[in-house]
Design a protein around this motif. Sequence first.
Motif, PDB file in Angstrom:
ATOM      1  N   THR A  35       0.836  -1.200   0.000  1.00 13.43           N
ATOM      2  CA  THR A  35       0.000   0.000   0.000  1.00 13.43           C
ATOM      3  C   THR A  35       0.868   1.247   0.000  1.00 13.43           C
ATOM      4  O   THR A  35       0.611   2.211  -0.721  1.00 13.43           O
ATOM      5  CB  THR A  35      -0.916   0.023   1.244  1.00 13.43           C
ATOM      6  OG1 THR A  35      -1.657  -1.174   1.289  1.00 13.43           O
ATOM      7  CG2 THR A  35      -1.846   1.201   1.220  1.00 13.43           C
ATOM      8  N   GLU A  36       1.911   1.221   0.814  1.00 15.80           N
ATOM      9  CA  GLU A  36       2.803   2.371   0.919  1.00 15.80           C
ATOM     10  C   GLU A  36       3.575   2.586  -0.384  1.00 15.80           C
ATOM     11  O   GLU A  36       3.742   3.704  -0.851  1.00 15.80           O
ATOM     12  CB  GLU A  36       3.763   2.186   2.093  1.00 15.80           C
ATOM     13  CG  GLU A  36       3.074   2.202   3.445  1.00 15.80           C
ATOM     14  CD  GLU A  36       2.327   0.926   3.823  1.00 15.80           C
ATOM     15  OE1 GLU A  36       2.470  -0.113   3.132  1.00 15.80           O
ATOM     16  OE2 GLU A  36       1.585   0.949   4.814  1.00 15.80           O
ATOM     17  N   TRP A  70       2.618   1.570  -3.362  1.00 15.52           N
ATOM     18  CA  TRP A  70       1.635   2.006  -4.350  1.00 15.52           C
ATOM     19  C   TRP A  70       1.350   3.495  -4.182  1.00 15.52           C
ATOM     20  O   TRP A  70       1.246   4.235  -5.151  1.00 15.52           O
ATOM     21  CB  TRP A  70       0.350   1.178  -4.198  1.00 15.52           C
ATOM     22  CG  TRP A  70      -0.736   1.614  -5.123  1.00 15.52           C
ATOM     23  CD1 TRP A  70      -0.897   1.249  -6.433  1.00 15.52           C
ATOM     24  CD2 TRP A  70      -1.795   2.516  -4.814  1.00 15.52           C
ATOM     25  NE1 TRP A  70      -2.013   1.875  -6.941  1.00 15.52           N
ATOM     26  CE2 TRP A  70      -2.581   2.654  -5.975  1.00 15.52           C
ATOM     27  CE3 TRP A  70      -2.162   3.217  -3.668  1.00 15.52           C
ATOM     28  CZ2 TRP A  70      -3.713   3.465  -6.019  1.00 15.52           C
ATOM     29  CZ3 TRP A  70      -3.284   4.023  -3.717  1.00 15.52           C
ATOM     30  CH2 TRP A  70      -4.035   4.141  -4.878  1.00 15.52           C
ATOM     31  N   SER A  71       1.229   3.935  -2.932  1.00 18.06           N
ATOM     32  CA  SER A  71       0.972   5.353  -2.654  1.00 18.06           C
ATOM     33  C   SER A  71       2.091   6.226  -3.199  1.00 18.06           C
ATOM     34  O   SER A  71       1.843   7.266  -3.810  1.00 18.06           O
ATOM     35  CB  SER A  71       0.838   5.589  -1.148  1.00 18.06           C
ATOM     36  OG  SER A  71      -0.242   4.887  -0.619  1.00 18.06           O
ATOM     37  N   ARG A  96      -2.803  14.429  -3.519  1.00 16.28           N
ATOM     38  CA  ARG A  96      -2.583  13.789  -2.216  1.00 16.28           C
ATOM     39  C   ARG A  96      -3.891  13.629  -1.447  1.00 16.28           C
ATOM     40  O   ARG A  96      -4.093  12.642  -0.753  1.00 16.28           O
ATOM     41  CB  ARG A  96      -1.575  14.595  -1.403  1.00 16.28           C
ATOM     42  CG  ARG A  96      -1.276  13.949  -0.077  1.00 16.28           C
ATOM     43  CD  ARG A  96      -0.248  14.723   0.726  1.00 16.28           C
ATOM     44  NE  ARG A  96       0.654  13.731   1.275  1.00 16.28           N
ATOM     45  CZ  ARG A  96       1.950  13.854   1.351  1.00 16.28           C
ATOM     46  NH1 ARG A  96       2.530  14.917   0.913  1.00 16.28           N
ATOM     47  NH2 ARG A  96       2.674  12.904   1.864  1.00 16.28           N
ATOM     48  N   LEU A 143      -5.631  10.512  -2.633  1.00 14.56           N
ATOM     49  CA  LEU A 143      -4.906   9.346  -2.136  1.00 14.56           C
ATOM     50  C   LEU A 143      -5.202   9.134  -0.648  1.00 14.56           C
ATOM     51  O   LEU A 143      -5.438   8.008  -0.209  1.00 14.56           O
ATOM     52  CB  LEU A 143      -3.404   9.515  -2.359  1.00 14.56           C
ATOM     53  CG  LEU A 143      -2.552   8.331  -1.957  1.00 14.56           C
ATOM     54  CD1 LEU A 143      -2.883   7.096  -2.782  1.00 14.56           C
ATOM     55  CD2 LEU A 143      -1.087   8.671  -2.099  1.00 14.56           C
ATOM     56  N   SER A 144      -5.223  10.198   0.119  1.00 15.53           N
ATOM     57  CA  SER A 144      -5.522  10.095   1.556  1.00 15.53           C
ATOM     58  C   SER A 144      -6.920   9.533   1.784  1.00 15.53           C
ATOM     59  O   SER A 144      -7.134   8.738   2.691  1.00 15.53           O
ATOM     60  CB  SER A 144      -5.399  11.454   2.230  1.00 15.53           C
ATOM     61  OG  SER A 144      -4.064  11.865   2.233  1.00 15.53           O
ATOM     62  N   ILE A 200      -6.617   5.752   1.083  1.00 21.63           N
ATOM     63  CA  ILE A 200      -5.797   5.065   2.077  1.00 21.63           C
ATOM     64  C   ILE A 200      -6.496   4.997   3.432  1.00 21.63           C
ATOM     65  O   ILE A 200      -6.375   4.010   4.148  1.00 21.63           O
ATOM     66  CB  ILE A 200      -4.416   5.749   2.213  1.00 21.63           C
ATOM     67  CG1 ILE A 200      -3.646   5.644   0.890  1.00 21.63           C
ATOM     68  CG2 ILE A 200      -3.604   5.170   3.352  1.00 21.63           C
ATOM     69  CD1 ILE A 200      -3.371   4.244   0.422  1.00 21.63           C
ATOM     70  N   LEU A 218       6.300  10.538   3.301  1.00 24.68           N
ATOM     71  CA  LEU A 218       5.142   9.881   3.914  1.00 24.68           C
ATOM     72  C   LEU A 218       5.437   9.411   5.343  1.00 24.68           C
ATOM     73  O   LEU A 218       4.521   9.290   6.152  1.00 24.68           O
ATOM     74  CB  LEU A 218       4.673   8.705   3.059  1.00 24.68           C
ATOM     75  CG  LEU A 218       4.032   9.068   1.715  1.00 24.68           C
ATOM     76  CD1 LEU A 218       3.754   7.804   0.894  1.00 24.68           C
ATOM     77  CD2 LEU A 218       2.754   9.868   1.922  1.00 24.68           C
TER      78      LEU A 218
END
Length: 148
Positions: free
Chosen positions: A38-39, A41-42, A53, A56-57, A60, A114
């Motif tokens: 996940t990280e 991919w982010s 962002r 994305l947030s 996530i 991040l």
Amino acid sequence: MIGGVGINDESNKMSPAPNGIISPKIQNGVSLIYDGWTEKWSARALLRPVVPRSLLSEIICTLRHPDLTFLLDIAPEEVQYRRSKFTQTENGKFDGFDDFVSYQTQIRSTLLDLTSYYGWTVISASDKKPEVVTEEMISMLIDKGFEI
């Protein structure tokens, strides 16, 4: 717990996976370790100008979050020295890059950014054998009260 939602965190509870392996373990207080797809991919998504962002947030925040995340930090140049062949994904081919070091430098920078946003723990893996990094992680886990 590592790599899963804390057992008392009701806001992040999800239905068990169809095979029912992970969620029951989490509900029984078992610690899990998982790869940070996940990280990664982010970080890849944030390299694209069309992914804000904030969007994305929003995505996530719907996922389970581990109680503790380690980022093993190593310079792309050192990785390239240790290993000579990389996949197209690792070289950034699908994200407009064609060079491992330049692409991974961008990914690394985003991941390090991040870390402060999500509170991850950074461990330098440069010039260290895997056993040494593992011992550092175990020591940090014990210091934070995790049973090993």
